[in-house]
Design a protein around this motif. Structure first.
Motif: not given
Length: 210
Positions: A98-110
């Protein structure tokens, strides 16, 4: 002679406008560059954190594989303890995923933000000042508004001092306004401190889950 004076004044006004426009363009360029640099830094931080979390996950996965015989009870260990081991690693894996999915989403937004910032940097269109700072939550929005008001009060106090020293304000008027502004500034700083404590508590609470 009057026509010459008017022409000179028009030239002076035009030069002043050009100077202000050049200064505004320079400030906008610096602001956009800072945004790009900050975004790159955030993306690199997210990437580093993701790698670290992935390493921890792999370590847990290795431990889980090595202890498979123990966890499944093949050595005759009590089932209740085994069930606890399985539940722990299963939950940990789900949390990490779950944490990695959130990180991936944040990285994509950045990354998307960096692309937009690069486009804005190349564009000659004037950037909306409000678009430069978007609060992430209600507390951040409150801090932004209060910080802006605090800065405005600082400016006002400075010019009040200039007005008093230049004999453009009487002492009683100066003191009256300064007292009112100082009282408001004290309340603003106290509110900012309280919001900062709340955000720190929320951050520590979030870390506690890990």
């Amino acid at each position: 002679e009057r026509d010459a004076q008017e022409a000179n004044e028009a030239v002076r006004i035009a030069r002043e406008a050009e100077r202000k426009e050049a200064e505004e363009n320079r400030l906008q360029g610096e602001t956009r560059q800072r945004l790009v640099d900050k975004s790159k830094y955030l993306m690199e931080s997210y990437t580093d954190n993701s790698k670290k979390e992935l390493e921890v996950y792999l370590e847990h996965q290795i431990l889980l594989n090595k202890s498979a015989s123990y966890v499944t009870g093949s050595k005759g260990v009590g089932t209740s303890n085994n069930d606890g081991q399985i539940e722990y690693f299963t939950k940990k894996k789900a949390e990490l995923e779950k944490h990695h999915a959130a990180l991936d989403e944040s990285i994509e937004k950045v990354r998307e933000f960096i692309k937009e910032a690069e486009k804005s940097k190349k564009s000659t269109k004037e950037m909306d000042v409000d678009e430069l700072a978007k609060p992430a939550d209600i507390h951040s929005a409150q801090m932004l508004v209060l910080s802006a008001e605090n800065a405005a009060i600082e400016d006002a106090l400075y010019y009040l001092g200039k007005g008093l020293s230049g004999d453009r304000l009487t002492l009683d008027v100066h003191l009256k306004v300064v007292r009112r502004l100082a009282k408001r500034q004290f309340l603003i700083k106290a509110h900012l401190l309280k919001i900062g404590q709340v955000k720190a508590a929320e951050c520590n609470k979030g870390r506690g889950h890990w």
